[in-house]
Design an enzyme around this catalytic site. Structure first.
Site, short mmCIF file in Angstrom:
data_model
loop_
_atom_site.label_atom_id
_atom_site.label_comp_id
_atom_site.label_asym_id
_atom_site.label_seq_id
_atom_site.Cartn_x
_atom_site.Cartn_y
_atom_site.Cartn_z
N ASP A 38 0.86 -1.19 0.00
CA ASP A 38 0.00 0.00 0.00
C ASP A 38 0.90 1.24 0.00
O ASP A 38 2.12 1.13 0.16
CB ASP A 38 -0.90 0.01 1.26
CG ASP A 38 -2.22 0.74 1.05
OD1 ASP A 38 -3.27 0.08 0.96
OD2 ASP A 38 -2.19 2.00 0.99
N ASP A 64 3.40 2.23 -4.66
CA ASP A 64 2.40 3.08 -5.32
C ASP A 64 2.12 2.43 -6.67
O ASP A 64 2.98 2.41 -7.55
CB ASP A 64 2.97 4.49 -5.50
CG ASP A 64 1.96 5.43 -6.16
OD1 ASP A 64 0.98 4.94 -6.76
OD2 ASP A 64 2.16 6.65 -6.09
N ASN A 91 -5.96 -5.18 -6.04
CA ASN A 91 -7.13 -4.62 -5.37
C ASN A 91 -7.13 -3.10 -5.29
O ASN A 91 -8.19 -2.48 -5.38
CB ASN A 91 -7.21 -5.20 -3.95
CG ASN A 91 -8.11 -4.38 -3.05
OD1 ASN A 91 -9.34 -4.44 -3.13
ND2 ASN A 91 -7.50 -3.55 -2.19
N TYR A 158 -14.33 6.03 -13.76
CA TYR A 158 -14.28 4.82 -12.93
C TYR A 158 -14.92 3.63 -13.64
O TYR A 158 -14.35 2.53 -13.66
CB TYR A 158 -14.99 5.12 -11.61
CG TYR A 158 -14.92 4.01 -10.57
CD1 TYR A 158 -13.79 3.82 -9.78
CD2 TYR A 158 -16.02 3.17 -10.36
CE1 TYR A 158 -13.75 2.83 -8.82
CE2 TYR A 158 -15.98 2.17 -9.39
CZ TYR A 158 -14.85 2.01 -8.63
OH TYR A 158 -14.81 1.01 -7.68
N LYS A 162 -13.07 0.20 -14.82
CA LYS A 162 -13.43 -1.12 -14.26
C LYS A 162 -13.89 -2.09 -15.36
O LYS A 162 -13.66 -3.30 -15.26
CB LYS A 162 -14.50 -0.95 -13.19
CG LYS A 162 -14.00 -0.20 -11.94
CD LYS A 162 -12.85 -0.93 -11.25
CE LYS A 162 -12.51 -0.33 -9.89
NZ LYS A 162 -11.39 -1.03 -9.23
N THR A 193 -16.69 1.08 2.86
CA THR A 193 -15.27 1.46 3.03
C THR A 193 -15.13 2.97 2.84
O THR A 193 -16.10 3.67 2.54
CB THR A 193 -14.37 0.76 1.99
OG1 THR A 193 -14.61 1.35 0.71
CG2 THR A 193 -14.60 -0.73 1.91
N1 NAD Z 1 -16.13 0.20 -1.64
C1 NAD Z 1 -16.90 -0.03 -2.71
O1 NAD Z 1 -18.10 0.26 -2.71
C2 NAD Z 1 -16.31 -0.68 -3.92
C3 NAD Z 1 -17.20 -1.17 -4.90
C4 NAD Z 1 -16.69 -1.78 -6.03
C5 NAD Z 1 -15.32 -1.90 -6.19
N2 NAD Z 1 -14.48 -1.42 -5.23
C6 NAD Z 1 -13.04 -1.57 -5.48
O2 NAD Z 1 -12.45 -2.27 -4.41
C7 NAD Z 1 -11.07 -1.92 -4.33
C8 NAD Z 1 -10.73 -1.57 -2.90
O3 NAD Z 1 -11.49 -0.43 -2.53
P1 NAD Z 1 -11.97 -0.13 -1.04
O4 NAD Z 1 -13.42 0.14 -1.10
O5 NAD Z 1 -11.46 -1.17 -0.11
O6 NAD Z 1 -11.24 1.26 -0.82
P2 NAD Z 1 -10.40 1.87 0.41
O7 NAD Z 1 -10.25 3.31 0.07
O8 NAD Z 1 -11.00 1.47 1.71
O9 NAD Z 1 -8.99 1.14 0.28
C9 NAD Z 1 -8.17 1.34 -0.84
C10 NAD Z 1 -6.73 1.08 -0.45
O10 NAD Z 1 -5.94 1.30 -1.62
C11 NAD Z 1 -4.84 2.11 -1.26
N3 NAD Z 1 -4.39 2.89 -2.41
C12 NAD Z 1 -4.99 3.95 -3.00
N4 NAD Z 1 -4.22 4.41 -4.00
C13 NAD Z 1 -3.12 3.61 -4.05
C14 NAD Z 1 -1.96 3.60 -4.88
N5 NAD Z 1 -1.76 4.52 -5.82
N6 NAD Z 1 -1.04 2.63 -4.65
C15 NAD Z 1 -1.22 1.71 -3.67
N7 NAD Z 1 -2.29 1.69 -2.86
C16 NAD Z 1 -3.22 2.65 -3.05
C17 NAD Z 1 -5.34 3.01 -0.13
O11 NAD Z 1 -4.27 3.53 0.64
C18 NAD Z 1 -6.24 2.04 0.64
O12 NAD Z 1 -5.51 1.33 1.62
C19 NAD Z 1 -10.87 -0.76 -5.32
O13 NAD Z 1 -10.32 -1.25 -6.52
C20 NAD Z 1 -12.28 -0.26 -5.55
O14 NAD Z 1 -12.44 0.37 -6.80
C21 NAD Z 1 -14.94 -0.82 -4.10
#
Ligand code: NAD
Length: 251
Positions: A38, A64, A91, A158, A162, A193
């Site tokens: 992360d 990153d 992820n 977005y 995706k 989240t």
């Molecule tokens: N939460 C939702 O409703 C939802 C729905 C569909 C898909 N998603 C997808 O699930 C995945 C995880 O999302 P989440 O909801 O857990 O979000 P979150 O914001 O809780 O966690 C995301 C994590 O990614 C890290 N991150 C962000 N940019 C980064 C980078 N450039 N390099 C490395 N790490 C980085 C952040 O520090 C964080 O720890 C994402 O791909 C998101 O698009 C989420």
């Protein structure tokens, strides 16, 4: 068939918080050596400590995903630590500022496409190369979204990003299937989240109305699907995009 990851090494990007964190914890609890990756170093270290406190093995590597060289180095370090790479969970992702597509700036487009699509391409590419190198196969799970399955109004780049992740997973899966490498995508619906918090104060209430099961998903529920697909229990599943969304049929 087993969901044990004993003796296996798994990388999870974006594993400090949210869905990635719960995935890392679950893989750790099921025996994997987990590479927690992360940009959030404090929360990443906390995730490692949680895995270790439960008796698991984990390492934090700052990466990153917007930088190809860092993803390549992440995979190389994982192979060094674990002897090989068995599982890669791409992820990490960001939501971006809500806007209709015609109001999206080139800067916003480039940022979201880079983090939510190009970085997944890099993660899949370097993981595949590492798995091909020792000829023992592996499993890659890419986190897409239901926003990639159809119209995703006001989510800007977005949805297109995706949709690209789903295509990337399907195409890669066919290309490397004979090498014993499986690639699948998961498509979560609204999950509780920080991404939801960043959508504004009213987002939660509005989104809840459209979810047939009447609640958001929990990150741990999404982690269960990711871990299943990554495991040998899913040994005949590849090139699939799984919805996990509480019954939503469109965003
Ligand atoms: N939460 C939702 O409703 C939802 C729905 C569909 C898909 N998603 C997808 O699930 C995945 C995880 O999302 P989440 O909801 O857990 O979000 P979150 O914001 O809780 O966690 C995301 C994590 O990614 C890290 N991150 C962000 N940019 C980064 C980078 N450039 N390099 C490395 N790490 C980085 C952040 O520090 C964080 O720890 C994402 O791909 C998101 O698009 C989420």
């Amino acid at each position: 068939m087993t969901q044990s990851f004993s003796g296996k090494t798994a990388v999870v990007t974006g594993a400090a918080l949210g869905i990635g964190r719960e995935t890392a914890l679950l893989l750790g609890a099921r025996g994997a050596r987990v590479i927690v990756s992360d940009i959030n170093e404090d929360a990443g270290a906390a995730a490692v400590a949680t895995i270790e406190a439960a008796g698991g093995t984990a390492h934090f590597i700052r990466c990153d995903i917007g930088d190809e060289a860092q993803i390549q180095a992440l995979v190389e370090q994982a192979v060094t630590l674990g002897g090989r790479l068995d599982v890669m969970v791409n992820n990490a992702g960001i939501g971006g500022k809500p806007a209709p597509l015609h109001e999206v700036s080139n800067e916003q487009w480039d940022l979201i496409i880079r983090i939510d699509l190009t970085a997944v391409f890099w993660g899949q590419k370097y993981a595949t190369l590492a798995m091909l190198a020792d000829g023992k196969g592996g499993s890659i799970v890419n986190v897409a979204s239901i926003a990639g399955l159809g119209a995703a109004p006001t989510l800007g780049p977005y949805g297109p990003a995706k949709a690209g992740v789903i295509q990337l997973s399907q195409t890669g899966a066919v290309e490397v299937a004979r090498a014993g490498i499986r690639i699948n995508a998961v498509c979560p619906g609204w999950t509780d989240t920080a991404i939801i918090d960043n959508m504004g104060p009213d987002a939660r209430t509005k989104l809840l109305r459209g979810i047939p099961l009447g609640r958001m998903g929990q990150p741990a529920e999404i982690a269960e699907l990711i871990a299943f697909l990554a495991s040998d229990a899913a040994s005949f599943i590849t090139g699939v995009a799984y919805q996990i969304d509480g019954g939503i049929k469109s965003v």
